[in-house]
Scaffold this motif. Structure first.
Motif, PDB file in Angstrom:
ATOM      1  N   VAL A  68      50.938  43.463  39.671  1.00 18.14           N
ATOM      2  CA  VAL A  68      51.691  42.896  39.844  1.00 18.14           C
ATOM      3  C   VAL A  68      52.369  43.757  40.240  1.00 18.14           C
ATOM      4  CG1 VAL A  68      53.750  41.162  38.966  1.00 18.14           C
ATOM      5  CG2 VAL A  68      51.504  40.237  39.436  1.00 18.14           C
ATOM      6  N   ASP A  69      52.834  44.699  39.035  1.00 14.70           N
ATOM      7  CA  ASP A  69      53.619  45.993  38.777  1.00 14.70           C
ATOM      8  C   ASP A  69      53.616  46.745  40.299  1.00 14.70           C
ATOM      9  OD1 ASP A  69      55.511  47.265  37.579  1.00 14.70           O
ATOM     10  OD2 ASP A  69      54.203  48.904  37.455  1.00 14.70           O
ATOM     11  N   ILE A  89      36.251  41.801  34.080  1.00 13.68           N
ATOM     12  CA  ILE A  89      37.014  40.473  32.967  1.00 13.68           C
ATOM     13  C   ILE A  89      37.023  41.240  32.325  1.00 13.68           C
ATOM     14  CG2 ILE A  89      35.945  38.606  31.255  1.00 13.68           C
ATOM     15  CD1 ILE A  89      33.682  38.029  33.541  1.00 13.68           C
ATOM     16  N   ARG A  90      36.532  42.337  31.546  1.00 11.78           N
ATOM     17  CA  ARG A  90      37.623  43.064  30.528  1.00 11.78           C
ATOM     18  C   ARG A  90      39.228  43.350  30.244  1.00 11.78           C
ATOM     19  NH1 ARG A  90      32.579  46.494  27.190  1.00 11.78           N
ATOM     20  NH2 ARG A  90      31.391  44.676  27.100  1.00 11.78           N
ATOM     21  N   GLY A  91      38.707  43.820  31.791  1.00 12.06           N
ATOM     22  CA  GLY A  91      40.465  44.705  31.998  1.00 12.06           C
ATOM     23  C   GLY A  91      41.338  43.581  32.963  1.00 12.06           C
ATOM     24  N   PHE A  92      40.983  42.406  33.241  1.00 15.29           N
ATOM     25  CA  PHE A  92      41.515  41.534  33.632  1.00 15.29           C
ATOM     26  C   PHE A  92      43.016  41.385  33.673  1.00 15.29           C
ATOM     27  CE2 PHE A  92      42.960  36.982  34.676  1.00 15.29           C
ATOM     28  CZ  PHE A  92      42.892  37.085  36.092  1.00 15.29           C
ATOM     29  N   PHE A  93      43.493  40.828  32.617  1.00 22.70           N
ATOM     30  CA  PHE A  93      44.615  40.896  31.915  1.00 22.70           C
ATOM     31  C   PHE A  93      45.609  42.890  32.400  1.00 22.70           C
ATOM     32  CE2 PHE A  93      42.972  37.180  29.450  1.00 22.70           C
ATOM     33  CZ  PHE A  93      43.435  36.231  30.129  1.00 22.70           C
ATOM     34  N   GLY A  94      44.924  42.601  32.209  1.00 21.87           N
ATOM     35  CA  GLY A  94      45.813  44.696  32.316  1.00 21.87           C
ATOM     36  C   GLY A  94      45.868  44.426  33.510  1.00 21.87           C
ATOM     37  N   ALA A  98      41.892  41.837  41.087  1.00 24.88           N
ATOM     38  CA  ALA A  98      42.023  42.084  39.595  1.00 24.88           C
ATOM     39  C   ALA A  98      40.572  42.033  39.186  1.00 24.88           C
ATOM     40  CB  ALA A  98      43.314  40.874  38.366  1.00 24.88           C
ATOM     41  N   LEU A  99      39.620  40.914  39.801  1.00 22.80           N
ATOM     42  CA  LEU A  99      38.222  40.936  39.124  1.00 22.80           C
ATOM     43  C   LEU A  99      37.812  41.771  39.738  1.00 22.80           C
ATOM     44  CD1 LEU A  99      37.756  36.631  39.196  1.00 22.80           C
ATOM     45  CD2 LEU A  99      38.337  37.924  36.814  1.00 22.80           C
ATOM     46  N   LYS A 100      38.081  41.645  41.140  1.00 24.82           N
ATOM     47  CA  LYS A 100      37.350  42.863  41.475  1.00 24.82           C
ATOM     48  C   LYS A 100      37.601  43.983  40.882  1.00 24.82           C
ATOM     49  CE  LYS A 100      35.967  44.444  46.677  1.00 24.82           C
ATOM     50  NZ  LYS A 100      36.867  43.901  47.646  1.00 24.82           N
ATOM     51  N   ARG A 101      38.226  44.761  40.619  1.00 25.52           N
ATOM     52  CA  ARG A 101      39.124  45.890  40.483  1.00 25.52           C
ATOM     53  C   ARG A 101      38.570  47.065  39.416  1.00 25.52           C
ATOM     54  NH1 ARG A 101      44.673  46.640  43.156  1.00 25.52           N
ATOM     55  NH2 ARG A 101      43.992  46.256  45.630  1.00 25.52           N
ATOM     56  N   TYR A 102      39.142  45.522  38.464  1.00 20.19           N
ATOM     57  CA  TYR A 102      38.447  45.495  36.314  1.00 20.19           C
ATOM     58  C   TYR A 102      37.994  44.491  35.624  1.00 20.19           C
ATOM     59  CZ  TYR A 102      43.322  47.716  37.935  1.00 20.19           C
ATOM     60  OH  TYR A 102      44.420  48.220  39.052  1.00 20.19           O
TER      61      TYR A 102
END
Length: 362
Positions: A78-79, A67-72, A61-65
């Motif tokens: 997961v989805d 810190i700003r988009g981490f939770f999304g 998630a950190l690599k792709r999105y």
């Protein structure tokens, strides 16, 4: 039967679980959950899975999105990648392993009640001396390796097994792209517990450290000796009151340390893991074998029988999960998580429903 790779593991876990329950009723003894290094197994094993789950998702998630988009990003990963099928396979694999392990520990604990007074340690000691041309194998290792640094290194290796095996199981169940590989490994480990239980009842022994403790008095105080003392106290407490809180854990034949670690080595080789991982596993096995003799946990025959159990477990597990005869090609340059999941499409197992090739591994 093999269209679902966990059929055999579930059948085996139900069989040994039923055996443990029936035995407990007949002997009028309780079924206990054996405590481990990090608490009860029903807490430790799910915790391991959650840690691997986090290790697979958070870095991705950190690599792709960022810190700003981490939770999304976590929600999106997961989805897209963690289907109900994948999660159900993890749950079933963990449950089968846990049921076999807890049943094995309880049936092992009933051993002095069912086979009261039956021990083959004297014959095993004679066999050890015969195989070593009249020498005690533990004494030979003490003289060869010394009783200083070697004792502490081998003790660390022996005790580390308690956590390494659950960790490797968690890695294959959670990170594996090919779901049948996780089923294969979980089945192989579960079979080790079952076959090991059978070997305990076939040939009950205590092991050299408990049958001939004077041969190990010169060894320094290590985590291995602390574990031996704890097992002795628990064993004495169980014999004094089998219905109490103590669980009996002393049995020599066969060595499940050797069987389980060899099963892991064979499995790692069959699935084509990174060479460093494979060679590290084989080196670890050699050290485990030395530790079993060095500290008097097992006789030579115990280790040989353990090796046989490990090989049988991996081979039978391969057949039961549709992986018989499969050889995986090693894929270079991957991270540990990717290494487990990076199985080329052309060598995916043929068993229907066993593989989830569409998911990506973090």
């Amino acid at each position: 039967m093999r269209r679902w790779p966990y059929t055999f593991a579930v059948v085996v876990s139900v069989a040994i679980g039923t055996t443990a329950i029936v035995s407990a009723r007949i002997l009028d003894l309780p079924i206990r959950d054996p405590d481990g290094f990090l608490g009860p197994s029903y807490v430790r094993l799910p915790l391991i899975v959650l840690l691997f789950f986090a290790a697979g998702i958070i870095p991705t998630a950190l690599k792709r999105y960022g810190i700003r988009g981490f939770f999304g990003g976590v929600v999106r990963i997961v989805d897209e990648e963690w289907t109900w099928k994948r999660l159900s396979y993890i749950l079933v694999g963990l449950s089968a392993f846990y049921a076999c392990y807890v049943s094995y520990r309880n049936l092992k604990s009933y051993l002095p009640v069912v086979r009261e007074g039956v021990l083959f340690d004297h014959r095993m000691l004679q066999l050890d001396h015969f195989l070593m041309f009249g020498h005690n194998p533990a004494t030979v290792l003490h003289n060869l390796l010394g009783t200083g640094a070697a004792a502490h290194i081998l003790a660390f290796v022996y005790v580390s097994y308690l956590m390494l095996i659950p960790l490797t199981l968690g890695a294959f169940l959670v990170w594996g792209r090919d779901l049948s590989l996780g089923a294969w490994y979980a089945t192989a480990l579960s079979l080790n517990w079952v076959l090991g239980t059978i070997s305990y009842y076939m040939l009950p022994t205590l092991g050299p450290a408990f049958a001939q403790p004077q041969s190990f008095l010169e060894l320094p105080d290590t985590s291995a000796s602390s574990l031996q003392r704890a097992l002795f106290r628990a064993g004495a407490g169980f014999k004094e009151d089998p219905t109490g809180n103590q669980i009996y854990g002393i049995a020599g034949f066969a060595s499940l340390h050797v069987s389980v670690v060899l099963a892991a080595c064979l499995f790692f080789a069959r699935v084509g893991l990174n060479g460093i991982i494979r060679w590290s596993a084989w080196i670890y096995l050699v050290l485990v074998v030395l530790a079993t003799i060095y500290f008097g946990w097992h006789y030579i025959a115990d280790d040989i029988a353990g090796a046989a159990i490990g090989w049988i477990s991996v081979s039978l597990g391969a057949w039961a999960t549709g992986n018989r005869g499969r050889r995986r090609r090693h894929v270079k340059g991957n991270s540990p998580a990717e290494e487990i999941g990076a199985i080329p499409d052309e060598v995916q197992p043929a068993a229907a429903g066993a593989s989830e090739t569409g998911s990506r591994t973090a």
